[in-house]
Design an enzyme around this catalytic site. Structure first.
Site, PDB file in Angstrom:
ATOM      1  N   HIS A 120      -8.041 -36.177  13.348  1.00 12.74           N
ATOM      2  CA  HIS A 120      -7.048 -37.067  13.953  1.00 12.74           C
ATOM      3  C   HIS A 120      -5.995 -36.274  14.733  1.00 12.74           C
ATOM      4  O   HIS A 120      -4.920 -36.786  15.016  1.00 12.74           O
ATOM      5  CB  HIS A 120      -6.394 -37.911  12.859  1.00 12.74           C
ATOM      6  CG  HIS A 120      -7.368 -38.807  12.164  1.00 12.74           C
ATOM      7  ND1 HIS A 120      -7.631 -40.093  12.587  1.00 12.74           N
ATOM      8  CD2 HIS A 120      -8.177 -38.599  11.102  1.00 12.74           C
ATOM      9  CE1 HIS A 120      -8.546 -40.634  11.797  1.00 12.74           C
ATOM     10  NE2 HIS A 120      -8.892 -39.744  10.889  1.00 12.74           N
TER      11      HIS A 120
ATOM     12  N   GLY B  10      -5.533  -3.034   4.123  1.00 10.85           N
ATOM     13  CA  GLY B  10      -4.761  -4.173   3.640  1.00 10.85           C
ATOM     14  C   GLY B  10      -5.490  -5.499   3.687  1.00 10.85           C
ATOM     15  O   GLY B  10      -5.514  -6.252   2.719  1.00 10.85           O
ATOM     16  N   ARG B  11      -6.128  -5.810   4.820  1.00 12.23           N
ATOM     17  CA  ARG B  11      -6.789  -7.115   4.947  1.00 12.23           C
ATOM     18  C   ARG B  11      -8.135  -7.142   4.238  1.00 12.23           C
ATOM     19  O   ARG B  11      -8.800  -8.173   4.220  1.00 12.23           O
ATOM     20  CB  ARG B  11      -6.930  -7.494   6.424  1.00 12.23           C
ATOM     21  CG  ARG B  11      -7.707  -6.503   7.276  1.00 12.23           C
ATOM     22  CD  ARG B  11      -7.507  -6.800   8.749  1.00 12.23           C
ATOM     23  NE  ARG B  11      -8.104  -5.791   9.613  1.00 12.23           N
ATOM     24  CZ  ARG B  11      -7.540  -4.630   9.914  1.00 12.23           C
ATOM     25  NH1 ARG B  11      -6.363  -4.305   9.401  1.00 12.23           N
ATOM     26  NH2 ARG B  11      -8.136  -3.770  10.738  1.00 12.23           N
TER      27      ARG B  11
ATOM     28  N   LYS C  73       7.374  -3.647  15.011  1.00 12.71           N
ATOM     29  CA  LYS C  73       8.066  -3.185  13.804  1.00 12.71           C
ATOM     30  C   LYS C  73       8.995  -2.006  14.132  1.00 12.71           C
ATOM     31  O   LYS C  73      10.105  -1.912  13.605  1.00 12.71           O
ATOM     32  CB  LYS C  73       7.046  -2.776  12.748  1.00 12.71           C
ATOM     33  CG  LYS C  73       6.277  -3.954  12.161  1.00 12.71           C
ATOM     34  CD  LYS C  73       5.013  -3.539  11.447  1.00 12.71           C
ATOM     35  CE  LYS C  73       5.285  -2.699  10.223  1.00 12.71           C
ATOM     36  NZ  LYS C  73       4.037  -2.408   9.473  1.00 12.71           N
TER      37      LYS C  73
ATOM     38  N   GLU D  94       9.627  -5.835   4.615  1.00 14.03           N
ATOM     39  CA  GLU D  94       9.713  -7.224   4.188  1.00 14.03           C
ATOM     40  C   GLU D  94       9.448  -7.342   2.686  1.00 14.03           C
ATOM     41  O   GLU D  94      10.166  -8.041   1.956  1.00 14.03           O
ATOM     42  CB  GLU D  94       8.688  -8.085   4.953  1.00 14.03           C
ATOM     43  CG  GLU D  94       8.906  -8.136   6.455  1.00 14.03           C
ATOM     44  CD  GLU D  94       8.059  -7.108   7.190  1.00 14.03           C
ATOM     45  OE1 GLU D  94       7.780  -7.324   8.377  1.00 14.03           O
ATOM     46  OE2 GLU D  94       7.673  -6.087   6.554  1.00 14.03           O
TER      47      GLU D  94
ATOM     48  N   GLU E 288      -6.873  -9.178  13.692  1.00 15.04           N
ATOM     49  CA  GLU E 288      -6.299  -7.844  13.491  1.00 15.04           C
ATOM     50  C   GLU E 288      -7.392  -6.788  13.530  1.00 15.04           C
ATOM     51  O   GLU E 288      -7.166  -5.666  13.995  1.00 15.04           O
ATOM     52  CB  GLU E 288      -5.540  -7.783  12.163  1.00 15.04           C
ATOM     53  CG  GLU E 288      -4.744  -6.489  11.984  1.00 15.04           C
ATOM     54  CD  GLU E 288      -3.762  -6.561  10.834  1.00 15.04           C
ATOM     55  OE1 GLU E 288      -2.611  -6.997  11.063  1.00 15.04           O
ATOM     56  OE2 GLU E 288      -4.140  -6.193   9.708  1.00 15.04           O
TER      57      GLU E 288
ATOM     58  N   LYS F 265       0.831  -1.205   0.000  1.00 14.36           N
ATOM     59  CA  LYS F 265       0.000   0.000   0.000  1.00 14.36           C
ATOM     60  C   LYS F 265       0.862   1.250   0.000  1.00 14.36           C
ATOM     61  O   LYS F 265       0.623   2.191  -0.756  1.00 14.36           O
ATOM     62  CB  LYS F 265      -0.933  -0.015   1.206  1.00 14.36           C
ATOM     63  CG  LYS F 265      -1.938   1.123   1.230  1.00 14.36           C
ATOM     64  CD  LYS F 265      -2.960   0.938   2.341  1.00 14.36           C
ATOM     65  CE  LYS F 265      -4.026   2.023   2.286  1.00 14.36           C
ATOM     66  NZ  LYS F 265      -5.080   1.818   3.303  1.00 14.36           N
TER      67      LYS F 265
END
Length: 506
Positions: free
Chosen positions: A369, A252-253, A479, A199, A338, A193
């Site tokens: 399982h 973003g999400r 961060k 990263e 978030e 964005k």
């Protein structure tokens, strides 16, 4: 006023699931609803079954009162009108406009951006940028989770371009993508964005280096930028004609529907991506135009609030009985935790109860399982969502899918019914809740509606808790400290200092 409603909710009786079904012969009709994706008789749909939760008429009546007390209708209207709903950052949240539902000007801008993206996607598919067989998409958080989920769900067979989504700064992730790609036929998509995410930008630089080292003459000519900061992308070296912008008001999400969906369109082709948007828009219109219990995301939020606030459940399990939806629990972890993992209300006052539960899950039948032992006999009460599709995504013998769905439905029945035994170790208490979302098929439209349902469910929960689901300041502190470590000169606690010294950092 909401506090008074909560006190009334807490005072209600809590009948068992078996009692609820015994008392109300119409319970299934009330709490299980088919959502239609189109009016055509062949149109697909989704069944949302919340009948095996502990919601009853008394709780629903008060939860509808809670929605009124927290101005659900007003906050929903503000969301779709493009008003400021992210009050801490002074922003609108206009992800629905990307699907064509929202403020007129924002819908028009989204359509313009989609037209630009469609043109680039179709040009690449026609060979305008040479032979493109692979796309490495670098992003993080919503810029990676959404595309990875959609591609895994919808493009397992016959993808038009082989897409590799890389989010982790760990070089092993990028090297794994390199091993599957031919640099001569590989493009790079950078999803950020701000176009400053460390990263993502570090990974992008490494992809450029890999292309250059493998004799690609113009590595930057292979780049498409997906960003709300076009000037930053140009400064980095991306040609202006290959920048796909999206609005600053798209979080973003919630950005899968914007140009962040470029890798999905590259894998599927534009017609399927457009169908994906249309499916989400159908859910948008339902959420915008439907009130009370009939509103599917709001109904789910009523149950969510029942279990977190009234039954003290700290987690919610999500189990996809479809390999194509294996990444859905991961996606929902970010979307829900978030968004709603907050400790203050919209007005800045402390939240006086739990907010988002911890979302976790897995894939059936593998999870049966592993973690289902706790669900059936553990001391934790965990509400569970089961998600499945009637039509399989493979051509193997019908027994595969029959056994898969039989197990899915059996788990919900077993959690509810339990089984008494004179041997305590073999006794199942039952009365454990679950909801089931059953798609006719995993198509672009139904998948779009499924994701949009969860977005609106998250928003509805936030309104009932009176919090802001659109900021995420909690991710920033770590961060900031990481940047301090990179820059050096800052002293930390003895434990951190020892770790830095052992790793040779600083």
């Amino acid at each position: 006023m909401s506090d008074a409603v909560w006190e009334q909710l807490k005072s209600l009786d809590k009948p068992t699931l078996a009692e609820l079904f015994d008392r109300d012969s119409a319970r299934l009709d009330t709490f299980a609803t088919r959502f239609e994706l189109g009016s055509d008789e062949n149109a697909s749909g989704i069944r949302f079954d919340w009948s095996k939760t502990h919601l009853d008429a008394a709780h629903v009546e008060l939860f509808e009162a809670l929605a009124k007390a927290t101005d659900f209708a007003g906050r929903r209207a503000a969301l779709f009108a493009g008003e400021i709903v992210n009050v801490t950052e002074g922003r609108a949240a206009e992800h629905t406009a990307q699907r064509g539902v929202g403020k007129e000007e924002s819908v028009a801008l989204a359509a313009e951006n989609h037209h630009r993206m469609a043109a680039i996607v179709e040009a690449i598919h026609r060979g305008a940028m040479g032979d493109v067989k692979h796309l490495i998409h670098v992003g993080i958080g919503g810029s990676a989770l959404g595309p990875a989920l959609a591609i895994d769900a919808l493009a397992r067979d016959g993808a038009m371009v082989d897409v590799h989504v890389v989010s982790n700064i760990d070089g092993n992730a990028l090297e794994a993508a390199f091993a599957k790609c031919d640099p001569a036929t590989t493009m790079l998509a950078i999803a950020s964005k701000t176009f400053t995410t460390i990263e993502t930008m570090t990974n992008a630089e490494s992809v450029i280096g890999w292309l250059r080292e493998n004799a690609v003459a113009d590595p930057y000519g292979r780049v498409v930028a997906l960003t709300a900061a076009p000037a930053k992308a140009i400064e980095w070296g991306v040609d202006e004609t290959r920048i796909l912008p999206f609005s600053e008001s798209v979080g973003g999400r919630y950005s899968l529907w914007s140009s962040i969906g470029f890798p999905v369109a590259m894998a599927l082709g534009w017609p399927d991506f457009a169908e994906f948007l249309d499916g989400a828009a159908a859910m948008d219109e339902h959420f915008r135009d439907t009130d009370g219990l009939a509103n599917l995301p709001l109904r789910a939020a009523f149950a969510d609030q029942y279990y977190t606030r009234l039954r003290g459940c700290q987690t919610r399990g999500v189990f996809a009985y479809d390999e194509r939806l294996a990444l859905l629990p991961d996606y929902l972890q970010q979307l829900e935790m978030e968004s709603n993992g907050k400790s203050v209300k919209v007005d800045g006052s402390p939240v006086d109860g739990p907010t988002a539960p911890i979302t976790w899950g897995g894939v059936g039948t593998d999870a049966q399982h592993a973690v289902f032992q706790l669900l059936h006999q553990g001391t934790n009460l965990v509400p569970v969502d089961f998600i499945a599709a009637i039509v399989p995504g493979h051509d193997l013998a019908a027994a595969h899918h029959r056994i898969l769905l039989s197990n899915c439905f059996a788990q919900g029945a077993a959690l509810m019914a339990g089984k008494k035994s004179e041997d305590p170790a073999r006794s199942y208490p039952g009365d454990r809740p679950s909801a089931t979302i059953l798609l006719d098929e995993v198509s672009p439209a139904s998948f779009g509606a499924l994701v949009a349902f969860h977005e609106h469910r998250t928003f509805a929960n936030a309104v009932l808790m009176e919090i802001n689901p659109f900021d995420q300041f909690g991710v920033e502190l770590g961060k900031e400290i990481a940047k301090q470590i990179e820059q050096g000169g800052t002293r930390f606690d003895p434990s951190t200092e020892a770790l830095l010294e052992l790793a040779g950092i600083g």
